[in-house]
Design an enzyme around this catalytic site. Structure first.
Site, PDB file in Angstrom:
ATOM      1  N   ASP A 175       0.838  -1.197   0.000  1.00  0.00           N
ATOM      2  CA  ASP A 175       0.000   0.000   0.000  1.00  0.00           C
ATOM      3  C   ASP A 175       0.873   1.247   0.000  1.00  0.00           C
ATOM      4  O   ASP A 175       1.877   1.309   0.718  1.00  0.00           O
ATOM      5  CB  ASP A 175      -0.913   0.018   1.243  1.00  0.00           C
ATOM      6  CG  ASP A 175      -2.040  -0.993   1.106  1.00  0.00           C
ATOM      7  OD1 ASP A 175      -2.694  -1.259   2.125  1.00  0.00           O
ATOM      8  OD2 ASP A 175      -2.257  -1.506  -0.004  1.00  0.00           O
ATOM      9  N   THR A 176       0.424   2.231  -0.769  1.00  0.00           N
ATOM     10  CA  THR A 176       1.206   3.463  -0.947  1.00  0.00           C
ATOM     11  C   THR A 176       1.350   4.267   0.338  1.00  0.00           C
ATOM     12  O   THR A 176       0.402   4.390   1.125  1.00  0.00           O
ATOM     13  CB  THR A 176       0.524   4.363  -1.990  1.00  0.00           C
ATOM     14  OG1 THR A 176       0.167   3.575  -3.109  1.00  0.00           O
ATOM     15  CG2 THR A 176       1.451   5.486  -2.433  1.00  0.00           C
ATOM     16  N   ALA A 177       2.551   4.800   0.544  1.00  0.00           N
ATOM     17  CA  ALA A 177       2.783   5.731   1.656  1.00  0.00           C
ATOM     18  C   ALA A 177       3.482   6.946   1.096  1.00  0.00           C
ATOM     19  O   ALA A 177       4.334   6.837   0.210  1.00  0.00           O
ATOM     20  CB  ALA A 177       3.641   5.077   2.732  1.00  0.00           C
ATOM     21  N   GLU A 194      -1.997   4.557   2.921  1.00  0.00           N
ATOM     22  CA  GLU A 194      -3.239   3.830   2.619  1.00  0.00           C
ATOM     23  C   GLU A 194      -3.455   2.755   3.664  1.00  0.00           C
ATOM     24  O   GLU A 194      -2.502   2.081   4.046  1.00  0.00           O
ATOM     25  CB  GLU A 194      -3.037   3.080   1.297  1.00  0.00           C
ATOM     26  CG  GLU A 194      -3.690   3.655   0.094  1.00  0.00           C
ATOM     27  CD  GLU A 194      -3.398   2.766  -1.104  1.00  0.00           C
ATOM     28  OE1 GLU A 194      -2.675   3.221  -2.006  1.00  0.00           O
ATOM     29  OE2 GLU A 194      -3.852   1.609  -1.108  1.00  0.00           O
ATOM     30  N   GLN A 251       1.790   3.003  -5.761  1.00  0.00           N
ATOM     31  CA  GLN A 251       1.658   4.192  -6.610  1.00  0.00           C
ATOM     32  C   GLN A 251       2.886   5.087  -6.579  1.00  0.00           C
ATOM     33  O   GLN A 251       2.806   6.266  -6.952  1.00  0.00           O
ATOM     34  CB  GLN A 251       0.440   5.003  -6.148  1.00  0.00           C
ATOM     35  CG  GLN A 251      -0.879   4.300  -6.350  1.00  0.00           C
ATOM     36  CD  GLN A 251      -1.160   4.067  -7.827  1.00  0.00           C
ATOM     37  OE1 GLN A 251      -0.773   4.869  -8.670  1.00  0.00           O
ATOM     38  NE2 GLN A 251      -1.809   2.956  -8.122  1.00  0.00           N
TER      39      GLN A 251
END
Lengths: 204, 231
Positions: B29-31, B45, B162
């Site tokens: 998950d994007t950070a 996220e 992302q």
């Protein structure tokens, strides 16, 4: 060995002034009743604004100083900055306690200037830090020097006054103590410089 | 524990285990982290696999000290282990010097542990990239720590799914004069850009350190306000 702290003899004293701080030490290195040399260094410059004075067993004075030099050098390289006097004062306490069950037989005094404010700390041999007083003593002549300090000291002295007062306190204290003396050295630390003065004392 | 290293060089001079670890990070998950003039913001996220998951029990931004926090992309448990290790490093430093540890110092010492996992016998590299945000005496800092043990200081960056798009977006939006409030908005905007589905106060986590040197996780009510402002 009775009196491992008395084996080599020697005294140190530290005193706060107004935006300045001073440490003084005697110059004797003895082995019980014999005097081996009269120019033993007991105050070390750790940094431009930090002085470390040590009294006690001379071999430990030397080793502990070397340990602190190593710590501050590594700190400078790792952290890429100078060490603050209060940080160094805490480091000394940690380093002493690390040897809790096989201690360094020294009584250190840390003297520094942080943002113009004088920092003075003293410890027992296992790292109990005391940084509340305006003057501190260490070594075999310590108690005698305390008496002189109590009489001569006043708060917020200028560097010149401070040099005079700490010098007199050291000298009168060491005169009484058989194991300390043979000259004295006074270091005064201000924002701009460190002055070193060698004192002549009773050569006994 | 085995005696031989699991991570060894390929003929092309690569450490494939580290490459694979980075792949694991790229699936995470994007950070996003942004360093402003007067603070740092971390946004991550927090997609739950099912509506049955107790959302409040998941914490993806971990406080390391009062003024330093970290988040991650990649394997959650690996992050848990590293953040606990970081907290111990801080305390060890504190016991020795009784002084606050700088973000850079902490990053470097933690990186040491991450690197060891790429060389010591019998263990695999950590499958996380960590974003450390903090405000110390030197000012605000944002540091990324990779599975290889390499660490980089950033003005703004993104890790995870992302990362590429988010960084491109950030390159356009970032300016050195940003204040923390602008940074929070920009970070949320950047996360929203690549977000799958609807972004809500409960499926993201926002952590902020302002110039009071105190790290705070924003409660969902505050996050809701920021998200509404974005509209």
């Amino acid at each position: 060995m009775s009196g491992i702290f008395e084996y080599n003899g020697g005294s140190i004293v530290g005193m706060k002034g107004k935006n300045c701080i001073a440490v003084a030490c005697d110059r004797r290195f003895g082995q019980q009743m014999s005097t081996i040399t009269t120019n033993y260094q007991k105050v070390f410059k750790i940094q431009d604004n930090i002085l470390l004075a040590l009294s006690g067993l001379n071999t430990d004075i030397h080793t502990f100083y070397a340990l602190m030099e190593k710590e501050i050098n590594l700190y400078n390289l790792k952290e890429n900055r100078k060490m603050k006097p209060t940080t160094f004062a805490n480091l000394v306490a940690s380093a002493l306690y690390e040897r809790r069950f096989g201690p360094f037989f020294v009584t250190p005094i840390v003297a520094g200037l942080e943002n113009g404010k004088p920092i003075l700390a003293t410890y027992d041999s296992i790292g109990c830090k005391s940084d509340l007083d305006d003057f501190q003593v260490g070594g075999t002549g310590g108690n005698y020097i305390y008496g002189a300090c109590e009489a001569f000291f006043k708060p917020d002295m200028s560097p010149e006054e401070l040099e005079e007062v700490i010098g007199q306190s050291l000298v009168s204290g060491c005169d009484r103590d058989a194991l300390s003396g043979w000259g004295g050295v006074v270091y005064v630390l201000t924002e701009q410089k460190i002055t070193v003065k060698i004192l002549k004392t009773k050569q006994t | 524990m085995t005696d031989f290293a699991l991570t060894t060089f390929s003929s092309k001079g690569k450490l494939l285990q580290i490459e694979y670890a980075l792949n694991a990070v790229a699936k995470g998950d994007t950070a996003i982290g942004i360093k402003a003039k007067n603070g740092v913001v971390l946004v991550v996220e927090k997609k739950q696999s099912s509506i049955l998951v107790e959302e409040s029990s998941v914490q993806k931004i971990a406080p390391l000290t009062d003024n330093i926090a970290a988040t991650y992309a990649g394997l959650g448990p690996d992050f848990r282990v590293l953040s606990q290790q970081a907290r111990k490093l801080v305390k060890k430093y504190d016991l020795k010097y009784q002084e606050e540890m700088f973000v850079q110092t902490l990053s470097r010492e933690l990186a040491e542990d991450v690197q060891i996992a790429t060389q010591r016998g019998g263990i695999r590299p950590f499958g996380v990239s960590i974003l450390i945000g903090g405000y110390d005496e030197e000012g605000p800092h944002l540091v990324q720590l990779d599975p290889s043990g390499a660490y980089y200081s950033w003005k703004a960056t993104a890790i995870g799914k992302q990362a590429k798009n988010a960084k491109a977006f950030l390159e356009k939006r970032y300016n050195a004069d940003m204040e923390i409030e602008d940074a929070i908005n920009t970070a949320l905007l950047t996360l929203k850009e690549g977000f799958e589905g609807q972004i809500t106060p409960t499926n993201i986590e926002v952590g902020v350190i302002r110039d009071d040197h105190v790290f705070r996780i924003l409660p969902p009510s505050q996050v809701k306000d920021y998200l509404e402002e974005l509209e």
